[in-house]
Design an enzyme around this catalytic site. Sequence first.
Site, PDB file in Angstrom:
ATOM      1  N   GLY A  39       0.966  -1.664  -0.460  1.00  0.00           N
ATOM      2  CA  GLY A  39       0.058   0.031   0.137  1.00  0.00           C
ATOM      3  C   GLY A  39       0.479   1.068  -0.028  1.00  0.00           C
ATOM      4  N   GLY A  45       1.485   4.490   4.059  1.00  0.00           N
ATOM      5  CA  GLY A  45       2.235   3.664   3.143  1.00  0.00           C
ATOM      6  C   GLY A  45       3.232   4.915   2.639  1.00  0.00           C
ATOM      7  N   LEU A  87      -3.242  -7.507  -3.704  1.00  0.00           N
ATOM      8  CA  LEU A  87      -3.418  -8.922  -2.229  1.00  0.00           C
ATOM      9  C   LEU A  87      -4.648 -10.072  -2.435  1.00  0.00           C
ATOM     10  CD1 LEU A  87      -2.834  -6.177   0.836  1.00  0.00           C
ATOM     11  CD2 LEU A  87      -1.205  -8.068   0.151  1.00  0.00           C
ATOM     12  N   TYR A 182     -24.454  -9.168   6.861  1.00  0.00           N
ATOM     13  CA  TYR A 182     -22.463  -8.448   6.449  1.00  0.00           C
ATOM     14  C   TYR A 182     -23.122  -6.947   7.035  1.00  0.00           C
ATOM     15  CZ  TYR A 182     -19.526  -5.534   4.034  1.00  0.00           C
ATOM     16  OH  TYR A 182     -18.321  -4.553   4.085  1.00  0.00           O
TER      17      TYR A 182
END
Length: 305
Positions: A39, A45, A87, A182
């Site tokens: 990142g 990052g 990722l 969710y």
Amino acid sequence: MSLYTRLALRGPDGFGYRSTAEEVTAGLSLATRRILITGCNSGLGLEALRVLALRGAHVFGAARTLEKAQSACAAVGGGTSAVACELTDPGSVAGCIATVRSAGPLDAVICNAGIMAPRQLQQAHGYELQFFANHIGHFMLVTGLLDHLTAQGRIVMVSSTAHRRAPREGIQFDNLSGEHGYRPFTAYGQSKLANLLFAKELARRLGTGGRSALAVHPGVIATHIGRHLAGGAELFFALGSLLFFKNIPQGAATQCFAAVHPRAAALSGAYLADCQVTAPRADAQDPALARRLWEVSEQIVARLH
């Protein structure tokens, strides 16, 4: 600088809420260090990439695409190498591992990339997106590089105080798809608890031989990670920036401290905030839960190949 940042006290070592990444690395020579950070293209990052390169480290800046990584590394200048690492794509993670391994041993991996609270359920390979990107992707990356760490190498997982918002049972192993209810921030909290548990179990497995694993809370910062947040986020970020948010240089401090500061070498297994050891929620310290997460993560990764 927020009001709280102006008033916050520092810890006994002089570092605290107001410390910046430049401050916690001041006086350190990292000329022989090789560090990977995910990142790298924005926010914390990018700041960590800049500061660690400034101190002399060779930093591999990983982003979702090679173009984004190259742009970040070009902005920083010398001492950096760009690498793609999406990722949620096992092939991309494997490519990143191969590229980094070919350049020599690593002194630190900072798992900084993350996704926060998409409004609607999203999945990767049948798993809830945040759990997969924030935890499984980094699990693949780190375990693929463990045997390439130096004798004093460090793994730094960027977790969050949001791990406290994980479900009551910690990790919902029977709902890793996210399909049985969710809730964006509950799912985000679960992924951040997973980061913390991974660091705990990794620290146990590394033992006392010199290599270490730590989890960190960077603070609350208005960065690009919040791009998925639901309505009202703009007002929250505006008020937060005035009252209690850290800025980006302050937010990058704890992960840089954990990765390179000599005092952090003895803190394997710890959870840090403001460059100080702090206590996570109780089940983040549960060795049985950490071991189960590791085993389930191995099973998930095995099914991806």
